[in-house]
Design a protein around this motif. Structure first.
Motif, PDB file in Angstrom:
ATOM      1  N   LEU A  54     -36.797   5.403 -12.566  1.00 55.73           N
ATOM      2  CA  LEU A  54     -37.029   5.113 -11.314  1.00 55.73           C
ATOM      3  C   LEU A  54     -37.513   3.746 -10.991  1.00 55.73           C
ATOM      4  N   ASN A  55     -37.753   2.931 -11.998  1.00 54.41           N
ATOM      5  CA  ASN A  55     -38.315   1.484 -11.793  1.00 54.41           C
ATOM      6  C   ASN A  55     -36.879   0.623 -11.253  1.00 54.41           C
ATOM      7  N   HIS A  56     -35.642   1.038 -11.385  1.00 53.83           N
ATOM      8  CA  HIS A  56     -34.561   0.721 -10.800  1.00 53.83           C
ATOM      9  C   HIS A  56     -34.396   1.330  -9.482  1.00 53.83           C
ATOM     10  N   GLN A  57     -35.325   1.492  -8.591  1.00 51.89           N
ATOM     11  CA  GLN A  57     -35.094   2.345  -7.470  1.00 51.89           C
ATOM     12  C   GLN A  57     -34.053   1.958  -6.327  1.00 51.89           C
ATOM     13  N   ILE A  58     -33.761   0.659  -6.312  1.00 51.61           N
ATOM     14  CA  ILE A  58     -32.947   0.086  -5.281  1.00 51.61           C
ATOM     15  C   ILE A  58     -31.555   0.735  -5.773  1.00 51.61           C
TER      16      ILE A  58
END
Length: 353
Positions: free
Chosen positions: A291-295
């Motif tokens: 979820l750190n790659h949320q975009i």
């Protein structure tokens, strides 16, 4: 990159170059690029290994709990199981988005098992809430994650705050971490409350599973431990679990621009301009479950977690082509930004008499 604080009107429409060079919407072109890279394909081996590891960790925690017996050393088990529960929550998240299975039934069965049985959280309620968040992220009227409750997320909300929210809002940046310790219990409480509403399609089934979870959870604690140790176990376990959840979900949107009523954005810009990616490498990937790659997750919710890193590179380059601000920052900077935002929007309450 610099965190955008306002939605620049020039980002609301497609650029002439983009309109001339593609067929369909801006998002359609990005989607074609992702498909060409094979990033939308399921990754069954990855999820077998990941879920298997979490399952073994859960089993190990239960065994350690039973072996230690009535001991204060159980608080270390409680702390370890808080991390395991955090990973289970991330697993439930991926199942809900059909990242694991493409079909609804196995996704739902897995979600009920992980969310209701193992976590004590309603899968149906959470999925309904999270789907509405994805559809309108950071929209003051439509995103349930920024609905005013105990906290306020905009100065407009602060101006209308009443009761406990009015008091807490004055000091919400300082109170944010302590409040997170209650988040795990809040999710369970909200789950039981939602059983009487339309969000849960199978209230009898989910209610039964939730009751079974807590019967085993509290029954096991008070059977093995003395009452004082059992209560301490719950405090450590649920408190750290709540902090873990907050540490994963807070960096992704808090402090990013809010979409006000009447503001029109296409799908690509609505997702990119309200989301923030967090850098940090494999350890952050593991901690945040992708979820750190949320975009990229918001643009392609069903994209498997291991594909998000490559998708990030493609998306950032594409946004640069279109002149769309793309926010990417470090983990601790994201926390600082979120806390600064909470303090800033609570300022009208601190100045009120």
């Amino acid at each position: 990159m610099v965190n955008p604080t306002v939605l620049n009107p020039t980002t609301l429409t497609r650029t002439p170059a983009a309109r001339a060079g593609e067929k369909g919407s801006d998002f359609a072109e990005l989607s074609r690029r992702m498909a060409a890279e094979g990033l939308l394909r399921r990754r069954p081996l990855y999820y077998v290994l990941r879920f298997g590891t979490v399952g073994l960790a859960l089993a190990g925690g239960v065994v350690a709990f039973l072996v230690l017996g009535d001991s204060w050393s159980q608080l270390f088990v409680a702390a370890a199981l808080a991390v395991v529960f955090g990973q289970l929550a991330l697993a439930a998240h991926d199942l809900a988005h059909r990242q694991v299975f493409s079909r609804r039934r196995p996704s739902e069965a897995g979600g009920l098992l992980v969310a209701d049985v193992l976590l004590g959280m309603s899968y149906g309620w959470w999925m309904n809430k999270h789907t509405r968040h994805h559809a309108n992220p950071h929209h003051e009227q439509k995103d349930p994650d920024v609905a005013p409750d105990m906290l306020v997320w905009s100065r407009r909300q602060a101006g209308r705050a009443q009761g406990p929210a009015r008091f807490i809002g004055k000091h919400q940046a300082a109170l944010f971490l302590p409040l997170l310790t209650l988040e795990g219990l809040n999710l369970s409480f909200s789950s039981f409350k939602a059983l009487r509403g339309p969000a849960v399609k199978r209230p009898v089934l989910e209610g039964t599973l939730l009751v079974a979870h807590f019967a085993v959870y509290f029954g096991g604690l008070f059977t093995v431990l003395s009452p004082g140790k059992a209560l301490a176990f719950v405090a450590v376990h649920q408190g750290l679990f709540g902090i873990y959840l907050g540490s994963v979900f807070t960096p992704n949107h808090k402090g990013m621009p809010m979409i006000e009523k009447g503001r029109q954005l296409d799908f690509l810009r609505r997702q990119v301009l309200t989301s923030r990616n967090v850098t940090g490498g494999p350890m952050v990937d593991l901690f945040m479950g992708g979820l750190n790659h949320q975009i990229e997750h918001h643009l392609f919710p069903s994209m498997p977690t291991p594909a998000l890193g490559r998708a990030q590179v493609i998306t950032e380059r594409y946004c640069a082509e279109l002149g769309i601000p793309y926010c990417r920052t470090g983990l601790f900077t994201s926390y600082a930004t979120a806390l600064h935002h909470l303090r800033s929007v609570g300022e009208p309450l601190r100045g009120a008499h």
